[in-house]
Every structure is written in structure tokens, then in C-alpha cells.
Design a protein around this motif. Structure first.
Motif, PDB file in Angstrom:
ATOM      1  N   SER A 273       0.200  -3.281  10.366  1.00 53.68           N
ATOM      2  CA  SER A 273      -0.199  -2.219  10.666  1.00 53.68           C
ATOM      3  C   SER A 273      -1.240  -1.439   9.830  1.00 53.68           C
ATOM      4  O   SER A 273      -0.499  -1.779   8.052  1.00 53.68           O
TER       5      SER A 273
ATOM      6  N   ILE B 278      -1.629   0.388   5.870  1.00 52.53           N
ATOM      7  CA  ILE B 278      -2.129  -0.550   4.764  1.00 52.53           C
ATOM      8  C   ILE B 278      -1.849  -2.054   4.518  1.00 52.53           C
ATOM      9  O   ILE B 278      -3.136  -2.729   4.257  1.00 52.53           O
TER      10      ILE B 278
ATOM     11  N   ASP C 197       5.245  -9.507   9.472  1.00 56.10           N
ATOM     12  CA  ASP C 197       6.251  -7.657  10.232  1.00 56.10           C
ATOM     13  C   ASP C 197       7.398  -7.612  11.465  1.00 56.10           C
ATOM     14  O   ASP C 197       7.134  -9.028  11.936  1.00 56.10           O
TER      15      ASP C 197
ATOM     16  N   ASN D   1       5.180  -4.580   1.110  1.00 57.07           N
ATOM     17  CA  ASN D   1       4.053  -2.898   1.196  1.00 57.07           C
ATOM     18  C   ASN D   1       5.393  -2.575   2.618  1.00 57.07           C
ATOM     19  O   ASN D   1       5.002  -1.431   2.909  1.00 57.07           O
TER      20      ASN D   1
ATOM     21  N   TYR E  27      13.558   8.511   1.198  1.00 55.03           N
ATOM     22  CA  TYR E  27      12.207   7.755   1.119  1.00 55.03           C
ATOM     23  C   TYR E  27      12.494   8.588  -0.396  1.00 55.03           C
ATOM     24  O   TYR E  27      11.351   7.450  -1.541  1.00 55.03           O
TER      25      TYR E  27
ATOM     26  N   LYS F 242      11.431   5.126  -3.033  1.00 53.53           N
ATOM     27  CA  LYS F 242       9.992   4.876  -3.304  1.00 53.53           C
ATOM     28  C   LYS F 242      10.519   4.386  -5.066  1.00 53.53           C
ATOM     29  O   LYS F 242       9.815   3.462  -6.400  1.00 53.53           O
TER      30      LYS F 242
ATOM     31  N   THR G  72      -2.269   6.544   8.257  1.00 48.87           N
ATOM     32  CA  THR G  72      -1.764   5.927   9.108  1.00 48.87           C
ATOM     33  C   THR G  72      -0.533   6.186   9.623  1.00 48.87           C
ATOM     34  O   THR G  72      -0.595   7.287  10.358  1.00 48.87           O
TER      35      THR G  72
HETATM   36  N1  LIG Z   1       0.422   6.021   4.539  1.00 53.48           N
HETATM   37  C1  LIG Z   1       0.998   7.003   4.223  1.00 53.48           C
HETATM   38  O1  LIG Z   1       0.658   7.856   3.365  1.00 53.48           O
HETATM   39  C2  LIG Z   1       2.322   6.404   2.272  1.00 53.48           C
HETATM   40  C3  LIG Z   1       1.838   6.882   1.721  1.00 53.48           C
HETATM   41  C4  LIG Z   1       2.446   6.807   0.209  1.00 53.48           C
HETATM   42  C5  LIG Z   1       2.884   5.085   1.032  1.00 53.48           C
HETATM   43  N2  LIG Z   1       3.423   5.049   1.545  1.00 53.48           N
HETATM   44  C6  LIG Z   1       3.953   3.220   1.923  1.00 53.48           C
HETATM   45  O2  LIG Z   1       2.773   2.159   2.591  1.00 53.48           O
HETATM   46  C7  LIG Z   1       3.357   1.395   3.027  1.00 53.48           C
HETATM   47  C8  LIG Z   1       2.855   1.165   4.632  1.00 53.48           C
HETATM   48  O3  LIG Z   1       2.818   2.158   5.006  1.00 53.48           O
HETATM   49  P1  LIG Z   1       1.570   2.324   6.520  1.00 53.48           P
HETATM   50  O4  LIG Z   1       1.184   4.262   5.640  1.00 53.48           O
HETATM   51  O5  LIG Z   1       1.012   1.405   6.336  1.00 53.48           O
HETATM   52  O6  LIG Z   1       2.734   2.854   7.763  1.00 53.48           O
HETATM   53  P2  LIG Z   1       2.538   1.951   8.889  1.00 53.48           P
HETATM   54  O7  LIG Z   1       3.484   2.531   9.933  1.00 53.48           O
HETATM   55  O8  LIG Z   1       1.072   1.471   9.412  1.00 53.48           O
HETATM   56  O9  LIG Z   1       2.254   0.816   8.195  1.00 53.48           O
HETATM   57  C9  LIG Z   1       4.310   0.196   8.248  1.00 53.48           C
HETATM   58  C10 LIG Z   1       4.278  -1.468   8.722  1.00 53.48           C
HETATM   59  O10 LIG Z   1       5.726  -1.757   8.236  1.00 53.48           O
HETATM   60  C11 LIG Z   1       5.911  -2.219   8.956  1.00 53.48           C
HETATM   61  N3  LIG Z   1       7.772  -2.614   9.052  1.00 53.48           N
HETATM   62  C12 LIG Z   1       8.587  -1.165   9.139  1.00 53.48           C
HETATM   63  N4  LIG Z   1       9.930  -1.585   9.594  1.00 53.48           N
HETATM   64  C13 LIG Z   1       9.901  -3.429   9.828  1.00 53.48           C
HETATM   65  C14 LIG Z   1      10.478  -4.384   8.891  1.00 53.48           C
HETATM   66  N5  LIG Z   1      11.385  -4.394   8.678  1.00 53.48           N
HETATM   67  N6  LIG Z   1      10.339  -5.739   8.437  1.00 53.48           N
HETATM   68  C15 LIG Z   1       8.729  -5.563   8.440  1.00 53.48           C
HETATM   69  N7  LIG Z   1       8.320  -4.358   8.804  1.00 53.48           N
HETATM   70  C16 LIG Z   1       8.800  -3.721   8.911  1.00 53.48           C
HETATM   71  C17 LIG Z   1       5.375  -1.749  10.950  1.00 53.48           C
HETATM   72  O11 LIG Z   1       6.234  -2.092  11.628  1.00 53.48           O
HETATM   73  C18 LIG Z   1       4.248  -1.373  10.533  1.00 53.48           C
HETATM   74  O12 LIG Z   1       3.620  -2.193  10.393  1.00 53.48           O
HETATM   75  C19 LIG Z   1       4.872   1.872   3.192  1.00 53.48           C
HETATM   76  O13 LIG Z   1       5.419   1.218   2.584  1.00 53.48           O
HETATM   77  C20 LIG Z   1       4.817   3.337   3.533  1.00 53.48           C
HETATM   78  O14 LIG Z   1       6.125   3.901   3.046  1.00 53.48           O
HETATM   79  C21 LIG Z   1       2.140   4.975   2.676  1.00 53.48           C
END
Ligand SMILES: NC(=O)c1ccc[n+]([C@@H]2O[C@H](COP(=O)([O-])OP(=O)(O)OC[C@H]3O[C@@H](n4cnc5c(N)ncnc54)[C@H](O)[C@@H]3O)[C@@H](O)[C@H]2O)c1
Length: 250
Positions: A15, A17, A36, A89, A155, A159, A190
Motif C-alpha cells: 500500500s 508509500i 506486507d 517502511n 507514534y 519515529k 495514503t
Molecule cells: N502517509 C503519511 O502521511 C505518512 C507520513 C509520515 C510517515 N509515514 C510512514 O510511511 C510508512 C508507510 O505508510 P503509508 O503512509 O504508505 O501507509 P499505508 O497504510 O498505506 O501503508 C502501510 C503498510 O504497512 C503494512 N503493515 C502494517 N502493519 C504491518 C506489519 N505488522 N507487518 C507488515 N506490514 C505491515 C500495511 O498493511 C500497509 O500495507 C509508515 O511507516 C508510516 O508511518 C506516512
């Protein structure tokens, strides 16, 4: 193409990023393992990569579990030749509550998925990266790893931990030709931000709280991950690159 003959693992590749990074890596010639916990999302990313002629496998993985991380790395190195790039990630958010109201189980879950997973990824990938002659690790931190926000205790802590784990690994394995960097995304479009988006009062503020006055796309973050994974970043290690439209300075 910038990643020809490179073997890469992207966790959270089902999903957002992680998906954007996995697709981008494959377009740049890498052989990609999508990891994932969500098999539907992981298989979808796999389909998207294969449809456009890229090479990938999907390995269902819970990044909290050291046995599953070892299996992920073994599956990758036995399918392809070696391992060159790891993107730690996968991550989750948590509901907006004061620290005193945050259930202990929620704290543990967020720390395990967002921070312990990065430790496990480094622990089990580094020996393989060394065997391959070196490589790059990119860890996903957050704007909220660099700046405190109310009601985000676990969180924030998870981070921020990723930022110093990144510096630690960069120092320990630089001599092995392994570069370790982090990215710190701001608000990116996302699934993880879905609950913020539903908040009609706060969303207009949150979605414009940076210098560019908009949220970012997963592809914009994937571009930064690709740069840090590529030889173009050959003298960059221990860094945390903000990809936040100027959110940290706002
Ligand atoms: N979207 C934002 O605004 C944002 C901002 C800063 C940081 N992030 C970070 O970016 C990263 C990616 O998040 P995203 O925004 O793409 O969100 P997202 O929810 O679209 O993707 C996260 C993915 O991680 C997977 N996941 C969750 N728990 C898991 C586990 N225990 N084992 C394996 N996979 C697991 C989910 O199934 C999902 O596919 C995360 O670390 C998030 O904290 C996101």
C-alpha cells in the motif's frame, strides 16, 4: 535505469508509500520482494509490477516477528542473487489520545511495528548485504519523528527512534560499504491518514500545514527513497531526508 541487477526488499509494499517505492524500484531494473502483512495489498502490488514487465515476488510478513523477517530475507536471497537494498517502511498510526489515555497495548503495538521492525530488518539484512559487497538501507521515519505533536506519544517516540537507529547503523556498517538513511515524510495521501481526512474541522488545517500548502503523493516519497537507494547518494549516510513540503520549517 538506476537499479539494474539490484535485489531489494520493501516492507509495507502492499500500500501507499511502500507500493510506490516497490513499483519505482522495479521500473529502475531492481528485482523486488514486496513484504506486507496484508496479502491482498501485497498481491495487488505484485500484479502491478508484473503487468509492466518488472520482476517481483510477494512474501507475506509480519514485521514484528523475527522468524518471519528471517524467512523474508531467506526467500529473497534464494530467489534472487544476494540482497542490496532494504526499505524498512511498514508502519501504523494510532488514535489521537492523550498519553495518559493511550492503552499500553497500543503503545506496544506501535513501537513493535514502527521501531522494533526496523531493528529486526537491520539485524537480519546486514549480514546478507555484507555478503553482497554492501548496499543501502532506507528507513521510513516521519515529520513526527522530528517534531512533537499532541496525542501522538507512541507514534512520535517510534519515529524518533527510527532516526537514531538509522544513525547507529550508519556508524556501525559504513566500513562494510552499507549506507543507512531515513526519510521523514509529512502528510502523504495514503490509507494511514484516512482518520485525519475524515475530521472535517482539522483536515483543512492539517492538509495545508507546510510551505507548499498541500499534501504529498506516495510517488513523491518514492522518488526520495529511490535517490537514497541509488549510487547517486553514494556519500550520504546517517541522514534523515525530509519529504514534507516544508512541514518541518512551518
Ligand atoms: N502517509 C503519511 O502521511 C505518512 C507520513 C509520515 C510517515 N509515514 C510512514 O510511511 C510508512 C508507510 O505508510 P503509508 O503512509 O504508505 O501507509 P499505508 O497504510 O498505506 O501503508 C502501510 C503498510 O504497512 C503494512 N503493515 C502494517 N502493519 C504491518 C506489519 N505488522 N507487518 C507488515 N506490514 C505491515 C500495511 O498493511 C500497509 O500495507 C509508515 O511507516 C508510516 O508511518 C506516512
Amino acid at each position: 535505469m538506476r537499479l539494474v541487477d539490484k535485489v531489494a526488499i520493501v516492507t509495507g509494499g502492499g500500500s501507499g508509500i511502500g507500493r510506490a517505492a516497490a513499483i519505482r524500484f522495479a521500473k529502475e531494473g531492481a528485482k523486488v520482494t514486496i513484504a506486507d502483512i496484508d496479502s491482498t495489498g501485497g498481491e495487488e502490488t505484485l500484479g502491478l509490477i508484473r503487468e509492466s514487465g518488472g520482476k517481483a515476488i510477494f512474501v507475506q510478513t509480519d514485521v514484528r516477528d523475527s522468524y518471519q523477517i528471517k524467512k523474508l530475507i531467506d526467500n529473497t536471497t534464494s530467489t534472487y542473487e544476494g540482497l542490496h537494498i532494504l526499505v524498512n517502511n511498514a508502519g501504523i498510526g494510532h488514535s489521537e489520545v492523550k498519553s495518559i489515555d493511550l492503552p499500553e497495548e497500543d503503545w506496544d503495538r506501535v513501537i513493535d511495528i514502527n521501531l522494533k521492525s526496523v531493528f529486526l530488518g537491520i539485524k537480519y539484512a546486514v549480514p546478507e548485504l555484507i555478503k553482497s559487497g554492501g548496499g543501502a538501507i532506507i528507513n521510513t521515519s516521519s515529520l513526527l519523528g522530528l517534531k512533537g505533536k499532541s496525542y501522538q506519544a507512541a507514534y512520535n517516540a517510534s519515529k524518533a527512534g527510527v532516526v537514531l537507529l538509522t544513525q547507529n547503523a550508519a556508524l556501525e556498517y559504513g566500513k562494510n560499504n552499507i549506507r543507512v538513511n531515513a526519510i521523514a515524510p509529512g502528510v502523504i495521501d495514503t490509507k494511514i491518514i484516512e482518520s485525519w481526512r475524515q475530521n472535517e474541522r482539522k483536515w483543512p488545517i492539517i492538509s495545508r500545514a507546510n510551505a507548499l500548502r498541500r499534501i504529498g503523493t506516495p510517488d513523491e516519497v518514492a522518488n526520495a527513497i529511490l535517490f537514497l537507494a541509488s549510487d547517486e547518494a553514494s556519500f550520504i549516510t546517517g541522514a534523515t531526508l525530509s519529504v514534507d513540503g516544508g512541514g518541518l520549517t512551518f
